[in-house]
Design a protein around this motif. Sequence first.
Motif, PDB file in Angstrom:
ATOM      1  N   GLY A 177      -0.793  26.744 -51.909  1.00  0.00           N
ATOM      2  CA  GLY A 177      -1.903  26.462 -52.895  1.00  0.00           C
ATOM      3  C   GLY A 177      -3.039  25.776 -52.041  1.00  0.00           C
ATOM      4  N   GLY A 178      -4.274  25.732 -52.885  1.00  0.00           N
ATOM      5  CA  GLY A 178      -5.246  24.863 -52.326  1.00  0.00           C
ATOM      6  C   GLY A 178      -6.569  25.744 -52.526  1.00  0.00           C
ATOM      7  N   ASP A 179      -7.420  25.875 -51.622  1.00  0.00           N
ATOM      8  CA  ASP A 179      -8.789  26.431 -51.860  1.00  0.00           C
ATOM      9  C   ASP A 179      -8.548  27.769 -51.558  1.00  0.00           C
ATOM     10  OD1 ASP A 179     -11.438  27.290 -51.539  1.00  0.00           O
ATOM     11  OD2 ASP A 179     -11.872  25.230 -50.696  1.00  0.00           O
ATOM     12  N   THR A 180      -8.673  28.827 -52.475  1.00  0.00           N
ATOM     13  CA  THR A 180      -8.687  29.981 -52.498  1.00  0.00           C
ATOM     14  C   THR A 180      -9.832  30.729 -51.670  1.00  0.00           C
ATOM     15  OG1 THR A 180      -7.465  30.205 -54.739  1.00  0.00           O
ATOM     16  CG2 THR A 180      -8.227  32.443 -53.782  1.00  0.00           C
ATOM     17  N   SER A 181     -10.902  30.312 -51.983  1.00  0.00           N
ATOM     18  CA  SER A 181     -12.061  31.160 -51.311  1.00  0.00           C
ATOM     19  C   SER A 181     -12.139  30.699 -49.696  1.00  0.00           C
ATOM     20  CB  SER A 181     -13.406  30.600 -51.725  1.00  0.00           C
ATOM     21  OG  SER A 181     -13.602  29.182 -51.829  1.00  0.00           O
ATOM     22  N   PHE A 182     -11.634  29.657 -49.430  1.00  0.00           N
ATOM     23  CA  PHE A 182     -11.752  29.121 -47.949  1.00  0.00           C
ATOM     24  C   PHE A 182     -10.375  29.864 -47.150  1.00  0.00           C
ATOM     25  CE2 PHE A 182      -9.117  26.645 -44.704  1.00  0.00           C
ATOM     26  CZ  PHE A 182     -10.271  26.548 -43.692  1.00  0.00           C
ATOM     27  N   MET A 183      -9.345  30.085 -48.002  1.00  0.00           N
ATOM     28  CA  MET A 183      -7.992  30.838 -47.512  1.00  0.00           C
ATOM     29  C   MET A 183      -8.551  32.411 -47.161  1.00  0.00           C
ATOM     30  SD  MET A 183      -4.653  31.598 -49.355  1.00  0.00           S
ATOM     31  CE  MET A 183      -5.137  32.500 -50.761  1.00  0.00           C
ATOM     32  N   MET A 184      -9.187  32.985 -48.238  1.00  0.00           N
ATOM     33  CA  MET A 184      -9.532  34.269 -47.813  1.00  0.00           C
ATOM     34  C   MET A 184     -10.471  34.318 -46.605  1.00  0.00           C
ATOM     35  SD  MET A 184      -7.485  35.814 -50.044  1.00  0.00           S
ATOM     36  CE  MET A 184      -8.011  37.382 -49.291  1.00  0.00           C
ATOM     37  N   ASP A 185     -11.646  33.688 -46.544  1.00  0.00           N
ATOM     38  CA  ASP A 185     -12.609  33.663 -45.632  1.00  0.00           C
ATOM     39  C   ASP A 185     -11.943  33.613 -44.247  1.00  0.00           C
ATOM     40  OD1 ASP A 185     -14.584  34.002 -47.256  1.00  0.00           O
ATOM     41  OD2 ASP A 185     -15.189  31.822 -47.258  1.00  0.00           O
ATOM     42  N   TRP A 222     -14.550  32.736 -60.620  1.00  0.00           N
ATOM     43  CA  TRP A 222     -13.805  34.010 -60.469  1.00  0.00           C
ATOM     44  C   TRP A 222     -13.799  34.134 -58.940  1.00  0.00           C
ATOM     45  CZ3 TRP A 222     -10.262  35.419 -63.873  1.00  0.00           C
ATOM     46  CH2 TRP A 222     -10.609  35.160 -65.148  1.00  0.00           C
ATOM     47  N   VAL A 223     -12.827  34.062 -58.038  1.00  0.00           N
ATOM     48  CA  VAL A 223     -12.761  34.429 -56.725  1.00  0.00           C
ATOM     49  C   VAL A 223     -12.480  35.932 -56.484  1.00  0.00           C
ATOM     50  CG1 VAL A 223     -11.750  33.954 -54.455  1.00  0.00           C
ATOM     51  CG2 VAL A 223     -12.201  32.064 -56.096  1.00  0.00           C
ATOM     52  N   LYS A 224     -13.323  36.700 -55.721  1.00  0.00           N
ATOM     53  CA  LYS A 224     -13.151  37.871 -55.664  1.00  0.00           C
ATOM     54  C   LYS A 224     -12.784  38.167 -53.851  1.00  0.00           C
ATOM     55  CE  LYS A 224     -16.243  39.114 -59.267  1.00  0.00           C
ATOM     56  NZ  LYS A 224     -17.663  39.708 -59.583  1.00  0.00           N
ATOM     57  N   GLY A 225     -12.940  39.392 -53.688  1.00  0.00           N
ATOM     58  CA  GLY A 225     -12.659  39.724 -52.142  1.00  0.00           C
ATOM     59  C   GLY A 225     -11.087  39.426 -51.790  1.00  0.00           C
ATOM     60  N   LEU A 226     -10.201  39.620 -52.886  1.00  0.00           N
ATOM     61  CA  LEU A 226      -8.858  39.373 -52.645  1.00  0.00           C
ATOM     62  C   LEU A 226      -7.913  40.464 -51.906  1.00  0.00           C
ATOM     63  CD1 LEU A 226      -8.142  36.971 -55.895  1.00  0.00           C
ATOM     64  CD2 LEU A 226      -8.845  36.350 -53.540  1.00  0.00           C
ATOM     65  N   LEU A 227      -6.910  40.471 -52.019  1.00  0.00           N
ATOM     66  CA  LEU A 227      -6.030  41.570 -51.473  1.00  0.00           C
ATOM     67  C   LEU A 227      -6.012  43.046 -52.499  1.00  0.00           C
ATOM     68  CD1 LEU A 227      -3.082  39.956 -49.781  1.00  0.00           C
ATOM     69  CD2 LEU A 227      -5.366  40.431 -48.843  1.00  0.00           C
ATOM     70  N   GLU A 228      -5.987  42.470 -53.421  1.00  0.00           N
ATOM     71  CA  GLU A 228      -6.495  43.764 -54.627  1.00  0.00           C
ATOM     72  C   GLU A 228      -4.974  44.653 -54.719  1.00  0.00           C
ATOM     73  OE1 GLU A 228     -10.192  45.674 -54.040  1.00  0.00           O
ATOM     74  OE2 GLU A 228     -11.291  43.826 -54.537  1.00  0.00           O
TER      75      GLU A 228
END
Length: 232
Positions: A90-98, A151-157
Motif C-alpha cells: 500500500g501507499g501512494d497509488t499514482s506515484f507507484m504507477m508512474d 480517482w486514479v486512472k492509468g492502472l493495469l485495467e
Amino acid sequence: MGRIVAIGGGELDTTHRINEYIVKLAGKKNPDFLFIGTASHDAEGYISGIQKEFESLGCIVSALKLTTENYTDEEINSILEHADIIYVGGGDTSFMMDTWKKYGLDEKLKKIYYNDQAILSGLSAGAICWFSCGHSDSSIFEMNGEVGYGWVKGLLEIFPYAFCPHYNEREELLDLMIGEKESPCIALENNVAFVEQDGCISYIASDNSSKAYVLNYVDEILKKQEQKVDKL
C-alpha cells in the motif's frame, strides 16, 4: 487467465488468514514470494514486516525496490520470472504507477497475469492497481497540505471496474463520488479480499464483520449491493 487476491485494507496481523490463503493458493511448500513496495517508496519497516509475516508462512521472501535500487530490464525480468507470489504493498497509488511505467513493470505484470505465471496480490494501492481506476488519497490530490481523495486512472485495467479500498473509512465520501463513474465500483472494507481465479470472482474475509459491496448508479439512484463473503 490468472489469479488475483486484492485486499481492501488492514494490517498484517488482521489480514493474516488472507495471507495464509494467498500462500496456499501457490500450491508449494516454500513458494518464492516477491514484495513490490513502490507505493511506500520501499519503506524498510514495511519490507521487514512483510518478510516476517510471509517467512512465518513458509515463503522465501525477496523485494523489488524500484525507488531505492537500480535494475536493468533483464534483472527485473529474472526477478519476476522466479516469483510464485507477487504482493504489492500500500501507499501512494499514482506515484507507484508512474514509477512502474518507467520500468515497463505495468505491462510485465499484465503479461504475468494473462500467462498465469504467479499469484498476483496486494493491499490498498496494491489492490487498486489491478482495476480500471481507483478511489485514492494519493499525493496528487493533496491541497494545502491536506489529504484529498480522487480517482486514479492509468492502472493495469485487468478488471473493468472502479475499486475502493478501506470502504469502512470512506463510505460517505465514496457514495457521494461514485456518481462520477459510469462503471460499477467494487468497495471493500478492511480485512476483505476480492479473489479472481479461472475467471470466477469471489470474496473472502479474515474476520466475521467485514463486508464487500458493488456500487453503481441506476436512473440517478445509488444502488449498493452487498456481496457474499466467505469467512476464512
